[in-house]
Enzyme design. Sequence first.
Site, short mmCIF file in Angstrom:
data_model
loop_
_atom_site.label_atom_id
_atom_site.label_comp_id
_atom_site.label_asym_id
_atom_site.label_seq_id
_atom_site.Cartn_x
_atom_site.Cartn_y
_atom_site.Cartn_z
N ASP A 20 0.87 -1.40 0.00
CA ASP A 20 0.04 -0.09 0.02
C ASP A 20 0.97 1.19 -0.07
OD1 ASP A 20 -1.86 2.18 0.46
OD2 ASP A 20 -2.91 0.99 1.82
N HIS A 135 -5.49 12.69 13.58
CA HIS A 135 -6.45 12.77 12.68
C HIS A 135 -7.79 11.81 13.18
CE1 HIS A 135 -3.76 14.53 9.77
NE2 HIS A 135 -2.64 13.86 9.87
N ASP A 172 2.47 20.05 12.39
CA ASP A 172 2.47 18.98 11.43
C ASP A 172 2.30 19.47 10.24
OD1 ASP A 172 2.56 15.60 11.80
OD2 ASP A 172 1.12 16.25 10.16
N HIS A 174 0.35 18.20 8.21
CA HIS A 174 -1.26 18.02 7.86
C HIS A 174 -1.86 18.58 8.82
CE1 HIS A 174 0.79 14.40 5.88
NE2 HIS A 174 0.10 15.10 4.88
#
Length: 648
Positions: A20, A135, A172, A174
């Site tokens: 992946d 997240h 971060d 993100h």
Amino acid sequence: MGTALVYHEDMTATRLLWDDPECEIERPERLTAALDRLRQRGLEQRCLRLSAREASKAELGLVHSPEYVSLVRKTQVLGEEELQALSGQFDAIYFHPSTFHCARLAAGAGLQLVDAVLTGAVQNGLALVRPPGHHSQRAAANGFCVFNNVAIAAAHAKQKHGLHRILIVDWDVHHGQGIQYLFEDDPSVLYFSWHRYEHGRFWPFLRESDADAVGRGQGLGFTVNLPWNQDLTQPSGTLRGKCRPRQSASPTSHICCRCWPAAGSAPCWSALESIQSARAAQAPYWKSLQLQGQCGQVLGCRIPPQAPCSGYDCELSLDVTPVPTSPSTHSPEGRPPPLLPGGPMCKAAAPAPAPSSLLDQPCLCPAPSVRTTVALTAPDITLVLPPDVIQQEGSALREETEAWARPHESLAREEALTALGKLLYLLDGMLDGQVNSGIAATPASAAAATLDVAIQRGLSHGAQRLLCVALGQLDRPPDLAHDGRTLWLNIGGKEAAALSMFHVSTPLPVMTGGFLSCILGLVLPLAYGFQPDLVLVALGPGHGLQGPHAALLAAMLRGLAGGRVLALLEEDSTPQLAGILARVLRGEAPPSLGPSSVASPEDVQALMYLRGQLEPQWKMLQVRLIAEAWLCPGARLCRRGRWGGQGK
């Protein structure tokens, strides 16, 4: 109290079992590499090691639904195909039979660290955890994150320890949307996220990652997003190479970390626009931003009546001198200082390396055997010091002390000479690496002369750049060379004046908000641009500072010079002041300043005047000054005349 390091080797067990490309970056080496670096730098040995524990079901339930916790628990018995199928139901996630155990350890590590800090076992700490958490949402894994470790820790601090105000700073590449969702209506948690956004074209592609997402309901103003939209290392703000925005960008795109600002780079309009967008979005909820956002006299701007401050499409006319993008001979960041002329027992000083090379060098130095020392001529029995703060007994040699005192009449008296000997002994210990920081006392009548000797001694015994923050009635020594090696900042002068780029004076702000603005808006930008390797803080006659304010100043200056800060007090200062400073210099948090207040218009005017005078020579001021122009589109920033009132 020291620093805790929380870790557990079991957190390296979970790993990707199938191909992946999106998830392959989340691997055990992310954790082991960080631990290896701590060991290489000798940091692990200086910490209190704590082994992470598993978070309980009830603790996970502080932010996650029972159904979601149960779902993750079941992954322990699933086969590879089932794990892959379940992982496909979420965005950028993979599960492993060890995921539940590792994720409970990651959450438990944060809980253990919170407990250690809030019970006083340690002063602060670092938790090395995997998988990450910011997240993760109430009922969903996301972006490599299984349980929201930081959110669980914050909820635990509120529930178990009764905290009412918690700040979460999320730095971060993100946006940590999981934390934002969990606390967006909670005024007890202030969430600040600094992340790459690219106008919504960077993962996680959320509209609510932008600056105008400020919370909901009672939580309005308690969500702060600072989104970066372009490459901040380029003056033009253009994106380069792999950092170009693309719809396929995912949480694996950590190459974009190279887009964080580079030290010394020219101001980037995109970054300034992002900062001002965040300020504008938050201004309705924060008085301090409302005051800073006022136009006219408060900012030192002249604004035509027909030019409203309502957008970014107005043309800016800045009356400022063009600033070269490369260091020049007029910049403290761009040239090594010359050598100091001789003095008593003067050592030859080697030329200082250019700041660009200093920034590439590790700042870590071996910890001194003694961190903080107090040198008082007559120790007060009411002075209460932490157990690891040493009261100095030694003194410099009499002959050496007299040689340094000879040019100063005020140092001829025995009590002043005794105090000077103790200061010299302490200063030598700091310069030799035996002591990290210290406090010395001197008679009020000899404060100016003692400070002069301390500066000369520091410069002649190894300090290449020396920052002196003088409070009260202390003038710059007249014989101090104007060679760029000393930055003199006087807080408590009669008026705001920038006599040179290295000699600045400002009145003591009358309000706590003004004091904070002075430190954050003037002292720290100049100090970090100067890059001293020794800091002197002198509280002279009539300094007017309360203990908490002096402690805050000392605490903020500890980030400079590897913590080499020497505080000089008057002998008749209260023992409480010396005790507070000693605790702050050894790493404790400063006491509260009391009820918050905003800066007075006079304090803001003085600050803006000095910034306008100094910004052509100091890069750390240039970025902020241009950013302030966004507050008043169409304004003409003035640099001449008192408070900018009669600019050209």
